[in-house]
Design an enzyme around this catalytic site. Sequence first.
Site, mmCIF file in Angstrom:
data_model
loop_
_atom_site.group_PDB
_atom_site.id
_atom_site.type_symbol
_atom_site.label_atom_id
_atom_site.label_comp_id
_atom_site.label_asym_id
_atom_site.label_seq_id
_atom_site.Cartn_x
_atom_site.Cartn_y
_atom_site.Cartn_z
ATOM 1 N N ARG A 55 -11.025 -7.681 10.538
ATOM 2 C CA ARG A 55 -10.988 -8.152 9.145
ATOM 3 C C ARG A 55 -12.383 -8.029 8.539
ATOM 4 O O ARG A 55 -12.551 -7.659 7.379
ATOM 5 C CB ARG A 55 -10.478 -9.603 9.059
ATOM 6 C CG ARG A 55 -10.564 -10.155 7.651
ATOM 7 C CD ARG A 55 -9.686 -11.383 7.344
ATOM 8 N NE ARG A 55 -9.356 -12.208 8.469
ATOM 9 C CZ ARG A 55 -10.170 -13.106 9.041
ATOM 10 N NH1 ARG A 55 -11.400 -13.287 8.572
ATOM 11 N NH2 ARG A 55 -9.763 -13.811 10.070
ATOM 12 N N TYR A 107 -5.014 -1.250 -17.588
ATOM 13 C CA TYR A 107 -3.884 -1.116 -16.665
ATOM 14 C C TYR A 107 -3.102 -2.442 -16.688
ATOM 15 O O TYR A 107 -3.709 -3.524 -16.606
ATOM 16 C CB TYR A 107 -4.447 -0.831 -15.269
ATOM 17 C CG TYR A 107 -3.395 -0.797 -14.194
ATOM 18 C CD1 TYR A 107 -2.503 0.257 -14.102
ATOM 19 C CD2 TYR A 107 -3.292 -1.824 -13.258
ATOM 20 C CE1 TYR A 107 -1.537 0.284 -13.119
ATOM 21 C CE2 TYR A 107 -2.328 -1.802 -12.273
ATOM 22 C CZ TYR A 107 -1.449 -0.738 -12.213
ATOM 23 O OH TYR A 107 -0.495 -0.720 -11.232
ATOM 24 N N ASP A 179 -13.638 0.246 -14.392
ATOM 25 C CA ASP A 179 -12.521 0.753 -13.584
ATOM 26 C C ASP A 179 -12.521 2.268 -13.784
ATOM 27 O O ASP A 179 -12.191 2.760 -14.857
ATOM 28 C CB ASP A 179 -11.206 0.109 -14.043
ATOM 29 C CG ASP A 179 -10.010 0.549 -13.197
ATOM 30 O OD1 ASP A 179 -10.043 1.673 -12.660
ATOM 31 O OD2 ASP A 179 -9.037 -0.216 -13.107
ATOM 32 N N LYS A 204 -4.785 6.290 -6.319
ATOM 33 C CA LYS A 204 -4.637 7.379 -7.270
ATOM 34 C C LYS A 204 -5.438 8.599 -6.805
ATOM 35 O O LYS A 204 -5.118 9.147 -5.768
ATOM 36 C CB LYS A 204 -5.037 6.895 -8.671
ATOM 37 C CG LYS A 204 -4.483 5.492 -9.019
ATOM 38 C CD LYS A 204 -2.977 5.420 -9.141
ATOM 39 C CE LYS A 204 -2.408 4.004 -9.198
ATOM 40 N NZ LYS A 204 -3.008 3.082 -10.140
#
Length: 386
Positions: A55, A107, A179, A204
């Site tokens: 982690r 978005y 972004d 993406k």
Amino acid sequence: MAREKDASAWGFDTRAIHAGQAPDPTTGAIITPIYQTSTYVQEGIGRHKGYEYSRVSNPTRTALEQNVASLEGAPHGFAFASGMSAIDAIMRLLSPGDHVVASDNLYGGSTRLFRMVLERYGLEFSFVDSSSVAGVERALRARTRILFVETPTNPMMVVADIAGLAGLAKKSGITLVVDNTFLSPYFQRPIELGAEIVVHSSTKYLGGHSDVIGGFVATTRADVAEHLAFMQKAVGAIPSPFDAWLILRGTKTLAVRMRQHEDNARAVAAFLAAHPAARRVYYPGLPDHPGHALAKRQASGFGAMISFVLESRARAEAVLARLRIFALAESLGGVESLVCHPATMTHASIPADERERLGISDAMVRLSVGIEDKEDLVADLAAALE
Ligand SMILES: *Cc1c(COP(=O)(O)O)cnc(C)c1O
């Protein structure tokens, strides 16, 4: 490490393939292995090779983090389980009462996170047209800590002046977050323009093959880097080693894919701009797009996202049904061309009057132009628009 690679002197295409990716020290494997392990054997108390628990860190993830940080020109990079968890980790820099100014056509998932999750924890958000630096400045308050913008935005392709906003952020003592999902670091590097934090949905273009969900944050700031590493450890929204490996596989071809995506998109945009059925076409690469000059100045390409408006919603539905190569699906940035209907798909959670104000008409269609033969893509659209 077998051969230390000093990637900083190399060009983008070389870094995409080599940054963060020295051959595997135990076998010489040229490809960073999928270190599918949760823990690491220690030689003695406090004696280990830099990895204790996955982690916190994992070598496959480290390779990805160094690779994408290098592409964004940032000293620090952190991979997350999704674009949304990456954005959430950034917002956890804030405390109740803090205020964020964000682009008004973000978005949809980002707007949902801000309004439906983070507002409940006392954060405040103002949504403004981020193409106007003066408008953004007017929205600042005493407790504004973050300026969060997307450029170009989705689906209207509104372009924001990154250097102008970075100047405003600096002067006002706030942090500019960009972004950069739509253009990828191949075309746009916000850190070079003064942003301190860049975020991605690696789902993406970075991944590029529609086969993985992931997020990424790159930053110039050591304090933000410390916070993000702590969020990976304390919250745990990290990608699996396999997902990290898939994205790393994707970034190797980012440069060639982006060149082809854009070449195809220019052909499709030119076709649509000349077609009588397309009432309006939104693509920053078209000379009549309001953000064209700015996009040309601050990015080295216009990307491959195009929106256009037809005569009516019925016409849009008919076109969607007739396309054969463009597949009807949410998401973007993969090698295959996709089409979507923003009003009922990606932007359905935005109230109708708000959509109208933003210009997201029911007759709008959005394309994510893939890397197939451009002649086939244009022919597919021509047949569907007939
Ligand atoms: C998809 C997307 C996100 C969200 O990323 P996920 O990987 O789906 O969580 C954030 N911003 C933009 C611009 C996106 O396109």
